[in-house]
Motif scaffolding. Sequence first.
Motif, PDB file in Angstrom:
ATOM      1  N   GLY A 104       0.801  -1.227   0.000  1.00  0.00           N
ATOM      2  CA  GLY A 104       0.000   0.000   0.000  1.00  0.00           C
ATOM      3  C   GLY A 104       0.829   1.269   0.000  1.00  0.00           C
ATOM      4  O   GLY A 104       0.295   2.377   0.087  1.00  0.00           O
ATOM      5  N   GLY A 139       2.440   2.554  -2.429  1.00  0.00           N
ATOM      6  CA  GLY A 139       2.377   3.283  -3.697  1.00  0.00           C
ATOM      7  C   GLY A 139       3.281   2.709  -4.768  1.00  0.00           C
ATOM      8  O   GLY A 139       3.518   3.352  -5.792  1.00  0.00           O
ATOM      9  N   LYS A 140       3.765   1.484  -4.560  1.00  0.00           N
ATOM     10  CA  LYS A 140       4.700   0.893  -5.537  1.00  0.00           C
ATOM     11  C   LYS A 140       4.043   0.735  -6.906  1.00  0.00           C
ATOM     12  O   LYS A 140       4.589   1.165  -7.920  1.00  0.00           O
ATOM     13  CB  LYS A 140       5.200  -0.474  -5.050  1.00  0.00           C
ATOM     14  CG  LYS A 140       5.899  -0.432  -3.692  1.00  0.00           C
ATOM     15  CD  LYS A 140       6.472  -1.782  -3.309  1.00  0.00           C
ATOM     16  CE  LYS A 140       5.432  -2.869  -3.114  1.00  0.00           C
ATOM     17  NZ  LYS A 140       4.635  -2.762  -1.892  1.00  0.00           N
ATOM     18  N   GLY A 141       2.861   0.101  -6.905  1.00  0.00           N
ATOM     19  CA  GLY A 141       2.166  -0.123  -8.182  1.00  0.00           C
ATOM     20  C   GLY A 141       1.811   1.195  -8.849  1.00  0.00           C
ATOM     21  O   GLY A 141       2.000   1.391 -10.058  1.00  0.00           O
ATOM     22  N   THR A 142       1.311   2.130  -8.041  1.00  0.00           N
ATOM     23  CA  THR A 142       0.890   3.446  -8.537  1.00  0.00           C
ATOM     24  C   THR A 142       2.062   4.193  -9.184  1.00  0.00           C
ATOM     25  O   THR A 142       1.962   4.702 -10.304  1.00  0.00           O
ATOM     26  CB  THR A 142       0.356   4.282  -7.338  1.00  0.00           C
ATOM     27  OG1 THR A 142      -0.662   3.522  -6.687  1.00  0.00           O
ATOM     28  CG2 THR A 142      -0.164   5.633  -7.761  1.00  0.00           C
ATOM     29  N   THR A 174       5.821  -8.750  -9.146  1.00  0.00           N
ATOM     30  CA  THR A 174       5.501 -10.141  -8.793  1.00  0.00           C
ATOM     31  C   THR A 174       4.039 -10.258  -8.363  1.00  0.00           C
ATOM     32  O   THR A 174       3.406 -11.281  -8.621  1.00  0.00           O
ATOM     33  CB  THR A 174       6.449 -10.675  -7.692  1.00  0.00           C
ATOM     34  OG1 THR A 174       6.711  -9.646  -6.758  1.00  0.00           O
ATOM     35  CG2 THR A 174       7.743 -11.169  -8.294  1.00  0.00           C
ATOM     36  N   ARG A 182      -1.145 -12.559  -9.612  1.00  0.00           N
ATOM     37  CA  ARG A 182      -2.598 -12.406  -9.826  1.00  0.00           C
ATOM     38  C   ARG A 182      -2.997 -12.905 -11.210  1.00  0.00           C
ATOM     39  O   ARG A 182      -4.094 -13.437 -11.393  1.00  0.00           O
ATOM     40  CB  ARG A 182      -3.027 -10.944  -9.605  1.00  0.00           C
ATOM     41  CG  ARG A 182      -3.170 -10.600  -8.116  1.00  0.00           C
ATOM     42  CD  ARG A 182      -3.709  -9.204  -7.878  1.00  0.00           C
ATOM     43  NE  ARG A 182      -2.753  -8.173  -8.236  1.00  0.00           N
ATOM     44  CZ  ARG A 182      -1.763  -7.759  -7.446  1.00  0.00           C
ATOM     45  NH1 ARG A 182      -1.618  -8.264  -6.232  1.00  0.00           N
ATOM     46  NH2 ARG A 182      -0.925  -6.835  -7.840  1.00  0.00           N
ATOM     47  N   GLN A 220       0.185 -13.816   3.561  1.00  0.00           N
ATOM     48  CA  GLN A 220       1.565 -14.320   3.720  1.00  0.00           C
ATOM     49  C   GLN A 220       2.332 -14.201   2.414  1.00  0.00           C
ATOM     50  O   GLN A 220       1.729 -14.157   1.336  1.00  0.00           O
ATOM     51  CB  GLN A 220       1.534 -15.807   4.111  1.00  0.00           C
ATOM     52  CG  GLN A 220       0.931 -16.024   5.472  1.00  0.00           C
ATOM     53  CD  GLN A 220       0.651 -17.506   5.754  1.00  0.00           C
ATOM     54  OE1 GLN A 220       0.890 -18.369   4.918  1.00  0.00           O
ATOM     55  NE2 GLN A 220       0.131 -17.761   6.933  1.00  0.00           N
ATOM     56  N   VAL A 273       4.431 -15.565  -0.676  1.00  0.00           N
ATOM     57  CA  VAL A 273       4.461 -16.786  -1.485  1.00  0.00           C
ATOM     58  C   VAL A 273       5.895 -17.350  -1.379  1.00  0.00           C
ATOM     59  O   VAL A 273       6.849 -16.565  -1.270  1.00  0.00           O
ATOM     60  CB  VAL A 273       4.074 -16.411  -2.942  1.00  0.00           C
ATOM     61  CG1 VAL A 273       4.242 -17.575  -3.889  1.00  0.00           C
ATOM     62  CG2 VAL A 273       2.630 -15.880  -2.975  1.00  0.00           C
ATOM     63  N   GLY A 320       7.752  -4.785  -5.928  1.00  0.00           N
ATOM     64  CA  GLY A 320       7.304  -5.839  -5.006  1.00  0.00           C
ATOM     65  C   GLY A 320       8.238  -7.041  -5.000  1.00  0.00           C
ATOM     66  O   GLY A 320       7.887  -8.095  -4.471  1.00  0.00           O
ATOM     67  N   ARG A 332      11.427  -9.540  -1.955  1.00  0.00           N
ATOM     68  CA  ARG A 332      10.755  -9.347  -0.666  1.00  0.00           C
ATOM     69  C   ARG A 332      11.431 -10.130   0.452  1.00  0.00           C
ATOM     70  O   ARG A 332      10.984 -10.038   1.612  1.00  0.00           O
ATOM     71  CB  ARG A 332       9.299  -9.786  -0.781  1.00  0.00           C
ATOM     72  CG  ARG A 332       8.317  -8.642  -1.057  1.00  0.00           C
ATOM     73  CD  ARG A 332       6.941  -9.255  -1.256  1.00  0.00           C
ATOM     74  NE  ARG A 332       5.836  -8.399  -0.929  1.00  0.00           N
ATOM     75  CZ  ARG A 332       5.121  -7.717  -1.823  1.00  0.00           C
ATOM     76  NH1 ARG A 332       5.459  -7.714  -3.086  1.00  0.00           N
ATOM     77  NH2 ARG A 332       4.067  -7.034  -1.443  1.00  0.00           N
ATOM     78  N   GLN A 390      15.502 -13.862  -2.033  1.00  0.00           N
ATOM     79  CA  GLN A 390      15.099 -13.340  -3.352  1.00  0.00           C
ATOM     80  C   GLN A 390      16.115 -12.315  -3.857  1.00  0.00           C
ATOM     81  O   GLN A 390      16.423 -12.255  -5.049  1.00  0.00           O
ATOM     82  CB  GLN A 390      13.710 -12.703  -3.273  1.00  0.00           C
ATOM     83  CG  GLN A 390      12.582 -13.705  -3.030  1.00  0.00           C
ATOM     84  CD  GLN A 390      11.204 -13.055  -2.944  1.00  0.00           C
ATOM     85  OE1 GLN A 390      10.981 -11.938  -3.418  1.00  0.00           O
ATOM     86  NE2 GLN A 390      10.255 -13.755  -2.340  1.00  0.00           N
ATOM     87  N   ARG A 407      -8.870   0.759  -1.238  1.00  0.00           N
ATOM     88  CA  ARG A 407      -8.742   0.070  -2.523  1.00  0.00           C
ATOM     89  C   ARG A 407      -9.631  -1.170  -2.553  1.00  0.00           C
ATOM     90  O   ARG A 407     -10.205  -1.504  -3.589  1.00  0.00           O
ATOM     91  CB  ARG A 407      -7.272  -0.319  -2.757  1.00  0.00           C
ATOM     92  CG  ARG A 407      -7.062  -1.026  -4.088  1.00  0.00           C
ATOM     93  CD  ARG A 407      -5.597  -1.203  -4.431  1.00  0.00           C
ATOM     94  NE  ARG A 407      -4.948  -2.168  -3.564  1.00  0.00           N
ATOM     95  CZ  ARG A 407      -3.645  -2.470  -3.625  1.00  0.00           C
ATOM     96  NH1 ARG A 407      -2.858  -1.852  -4.483  1.00  0.00           N
ATOM     97  NH2 ARG A 407      -3.130  -3.363  -2.814  1.00  0.00           N
ATOM     98  N   ARG A 458      -0.133  -8.697   6.334  1.00  0.00           N
ATOM     99  CA  ARG A 458       0.802  -8.359   5.248  1.00  0.00           C
ATOM    100  C   ARG A 458       1.855  -7.376   5.750  1.00  0.00           C
ATOM    101  O   ARG A 458       3.040  -7.484   5.413  1.00  0.00           O
ATOM    102  CB  ARG A 458       0.027  -7.766   4.061  1.00  0.00           C
ATOM    103  CG  ARG A 458      -0.773  -8.815   3.313  1.00  0.00           C
ATOM    104  CD  ARG A 458      -1.898  -8.224   2.501  1.00  0.00           C
ATOM    105  NE  ARG A 458      -1.447  -7.339   1.447  1.00  0.00           N
ATOM    106  CZ  ARG A 458      -2.261  -6.516   0.780  1.00  0.00           C
ATOM    107  NH1 ARG A 458      -3.547  -6.471   1.070  1.00  0.00           N
ATOM    108  NH2 ARG A 458      -1.774  -5.755  -0.166  1.00  0.00           N
ATOM    109  N   GLY A 460       1.761  12.198   0.745  1.00  0.00           N
ATOM    110  CA  GLY A 460       1.668  13.448  -0.010  1.00  0.00           C
ATOM    111  C   GLY A 460       0.960  13.121  -1.307  1.00  0.00           C
ATOM    112  O   GLY A 460       0.440  12.002  -1.457  1.00  0.00           O
TER     113      GLY A 460
END
Length: 192
Positions: free
Chosen positions: A11, A13-16, A32, A37, A58, A60, A86, A89, A93, A128, A146, A174
């Motif tokens: 949440g 803002g990585k995807g955004t 990822t 998904r 959790q 993956v 993402g 993590r 990895q 969201r 999470r 912001g």
Amino acid sequence: MFNLILFGPPGSGKGTQSEKLIARYGLRHLSTGDLLRSEIANETPLGTEAKNFMDKGQLVPDEVVIGMISSALEANPAAKGFLFDGFPRTEAQAEALDKLLKLKKTGIHLMLALEVSEEELVSRLLNRGKTSGRSDDVNENIIRSRIAEYNSKTSAVAEYYRKFDKVKQVKGEGSIDEIFAELCTQIDKKKG
Ligand code: B4P
């Protein structure tokens, strides 16, 4: 090549921000979360396994996501750089990513780490969840799990890259445009 990791809790803002960054810098976006998904939507065996973990908030298992990233890198031999969203993590990895990039004679140039308070994260994700249809966004307990996974397993990944002086912290609260401008400033400084 220029390879960037966009890092931060769920949440943050990585995807955004990834959407805006790939448009500006022409990087190949590898999320990822999105890859997992898509496996779930296609009802693949990998997706079925991943869903059990994701629905509980959790992580993956490492071998699943590392295999996915390895295939995605192979599938994009002509990319002029990657934006990892993402991923990584866990420390395992991060080590696997270093090895995969070394085979391509490249590495990670910069990690941008978004910082957002826990209450803001929970409020963004619940918000969201009202429209996303994502089963991991509708329940506050799952969201808090999470964030706990992030604190216990993922935040150490920043330490891993800090050893190589590759991490820049960016305030993730912001307006979306203000945060984007600061991320671009950091990238432009690094690219020189
Ligand atoms: P991800 O898909 O990576 O999802 P996320 O961390 O929840 O979201 P993200 O950080 O991209 O969302 P954004 O802030 O943009 O992971 C989902 C799950 O997949 C994980 O829990 C795990 O189970 C699994 N998984 C994924 N990668 C894995 C890996 N490498 N290893 C193991 N498991 C893995 O957006 C959040 C909301 O905030 C949006 O509604 C957005 O509009 C809003 N927002 C963004 N910026 C804002 C701002 N400045 N102000 C206000 N709201 C804002």
